[in-house]
Write an enzyme that holds these catalytic residues in place. Sequence first.
Site, PDB file in Angstrom:
ATOM      1  N   HIS B 181      43.151  27.718  40.504  1.00 51.80           N
ATOM      2  CA  HIS B 181      43.604  27.729  41.886  1.00 51.80           C
ATOM      3  C   HIS B 181      44.792  26.811  41.991  1.00 51.80           C
ATOM      4  O   HIS B 181      44.759  25.685  41.503  1.00 51.80           O
ATOM      5  CB  HIS B 181      42.502  27.226  42.825  1.00 51.80           C
ATOM      6  CG  HIS B 181      41.406  28.214  43.000  1.00 51.80           C
ATOM      7  ND1 HIS B 181      41.550  29.349  43.736  1.00 51.80           N
ATOM      8  CD2 HIS B 181      40.142  28.232  42.508  1.00 51.80           C
ATOM      9  CE1 HIS B 181      40.427  30.041  43.695  1.00 51.80           C
ATOM     10  NE2 HIS B 181      39.545  29.392  42.967  1.00 51.80           N
ATOM     11  N   CYS B 223      47.776  31.157  42.521  1.00 46.56           N
ATOM     12  CA  CYS B 223      48.532  31.387  43.744  1.00 46.56           C
ATOM     13  C   CYS B 223      49.791  30.537  43.691  1.00 46.56           C
ATOM     14  O   CYS B 223      49.743  29.400  43.214  1.00 46.56           O
ATOM     15  CB  CYS B 223      47.716  30.956  44.972  1.00 46.56           C
ATOM     16  SG  CYS B 223      46.132  31.762  45.066  1.00 46.56           S
TER      17      CYS B 223
END
Lengths: 435, 409
Positions: B181, B223
């Site tokens: 992440h 991301c």
Amino acid sequence: MAAPLVLVVLAAVTVRAALYRSSFAAFIAERVEVASPLNAWKRVVEGLALLDLGVSPYSGAIFHETPLIIYLFHFLIEYAELVFMITDVLTAVALYLAIQDYNKVVFKKQKLLIELDKYAPDVAELIRTPMEMHYIPLKVALVYLLNPYTVMSCVAKSTCAISNTVIAFFILATIRGSAFLSAVFLALATYQSLYPITLFAPALLYLLQRQFIPIKPKSKSFWLFTMQYAALYLCSLVVIICLSFFLLNSWDFIPSVYGFILSVPDLTPNIGLFWYFFAEMFEHFSLFFVCVFQINVFFYTIPLAVKLKEHPVFFMFVQLAIISIFKSYPTVGDVALYMAFLPVWSHLYRFLRNIFILSCMLIACSLLFPVLWHLWIFAGSANSNFYYAITLTFNIGQILLISDYFYAFLRREYYLTHGLHLTRQDGTEAMLVLK
Amino acid sequence: MPCVSNVLFAQCTRCSWGSGPARCPDACNLLGKGPVPCKACGEPRLIEDQAEQFFKSGHTNNWAVLVCTSRFWFNYRHVANTLSVYRSVKRLGIPDSHIVLMLADDMACNPRNPKPATVFSHKNMELNVYGDDVEVDYRSYEVTVENFLRVLTGRIPPSTPRSKRLLSDDRSNILIYMTGHGGNGFLKFQDSEEITNVELADAFEQMWQKRRYNELLFIIDTCQGASMYERFYSPNIIALASSQVGEDSLSHQPDLGIGVHLMDRYTFYMLEFLEEVHPASQTNMNDLFQVCPKSLCVSTPGHRTDLFQRDPQNVLITDFFGSVRKVEITTETISLDRNLAGFESELPKDVLATEPLKYADQLPVAQIIHQKPKPKDWHPPGGFILGLWALIIMVFFKTYGIKHMKHIF
């Protein structure tokens, strides 16, 4: 009255001596309710040992006593037990004499008010007689000396006893009317632990009342006396602090003692309200909340002074209680001091509303403190929340006790001037409510 | 005819033209064309030149550092991503000893895994990327920012085993794959700490200055992954990311039997692409850049090649993903340099030890015994005592009046 007092003193000394010799002494000495970082005996010994090794005792974060205590115990450390027993006795004697004088004052004032027809006609049962007031000083000395809190505090050799002695002497000097001695002892009490500064207001009010100076801002003699008293107080404080400088030739003691009291860095659990809050607070907010909590101690002085300006000794009692509840490191020794005054207001018993619940609360909490401590620290089946809950309950009990007495006192005063059977305008019975 | 081998331009020893590794479209003598003349001076090249050039090729060994930074069952896909790349890389030839695999959590043996000992990368459980030949070097709580940076820079405590070290040199091509992440400028490790793009860039610079890589391929599937390669400033780095700044990288498909998303889109399509690659493939970097168009990936993958010295068109996938050994078959003999100097080592003369010291001489006991200083007793200064008692006497007389003086004296 001397003989019963001597008997009481002897009994107290025996109890303490017996406890000193028993195995409880070590156990009581390390209880956090009795010994706080400010007044633990272990720390005094540590500080004196550091001094013997040539290091300033304030260099670590262990020792937070004032230099006068260093001086006192440097010579008396072998007789520490005797010293603490003597301080307890001195406190009790000072309180005894103070309350004796106070009773005379109260009685004189009452006589004056009766002659001036200030009282309502049907309050005969509220008038105090010398008969009932005869044993109050002895009861005060008794309650102070044989209070389990005081005994534990003495056995633990906590310097809270010395602090109590100074405050007791201050009260004696104030009630006797000697402004100079009162200022000196108040300066000593403030020097010892910071909070008695709030006792300046009640002492001033009492001395003004004693000299029949009216408390009006326009009155010149009022300001003159206030200035005199304040000057005496501040000068003696400055002199004592400068004298302490010369003991170790450094100003180290100021951040170690007063900085420590005000900024509360040590979060060891005690019976107060600070430790839990600050243990879980973010660094970011701790300054703000330290200020808020400290202001809480000093905050009640002015409103109470406005409300209780006719009754400065009661004001002093309430202020002492507020100090004991809201100070940064309270111990049961502080609680014992204001509890010693409760016999003085025993005539308020009929107006107290919750005294049974509160006394049960206080007794139960005092008994639960060591139990939950054991469960938390040693058994591991409880956590700090349990101990904090008991702390909270204990403090709530104390606060409710004080407010109960406050209410009862004001209610009695109201009845005295307005009569016992209050009626509303339409004739039905009225109830007095504290707003 | 297009050349099908990786023969490099030989440096012509006569005119030294053709410096540097470059692809040659027609200098291939595997097709039997014979020695090709130097393009600049026209002289035929010697086999020795070509062999010398052989030793001057870009890299000699391949390493891979594959990092999965997320823990917890719902981050199954990150572990599956990393294990897919691990599988591809191993299939293409990089051995376990040259792979540093860091997995932040154990999905195969997770109590919530309905199919224990497996990690699937394709729905319907078609491809199990876990097996009994998976060697995880850094597992669970060992995957921290500190350990990752230590692996990259080589600043590892001496007790670290070899399997946990990146023992690359200046001829190593390193593949670094990270997944987890991330956000704009950081990548989250273990849900408790982050590595920033600046730290990563500095770590790569340290690697460059310590000559720990020849060329570096950095792939990140998180991301806003493009933010992680924005700050690189060391040479010879190609960087790929699964999404631009401000975009999220999306996961591919959930498997209803296992209950979590199995892979991320970018790595899924990259894995499909890599399944087509074999050790002799000629697919180059430009194909890798196009592996996941926006229609498939939803996010816009990005890449950065400005720090790279070669044209990505000429960079083979197997330069990074595989450990390709260049083998040239020749029937001619090659003589190595005859002027190698013999290495003579001269051992220094042993310093003979004199008679050993006795214990008593080493430890001056006598001095120690008398070393303890006598504790000074502290006394309060005279001035203090005087001042204090003067004050006390003053207070006493002020209170009780001076007339009592005569009772004392």
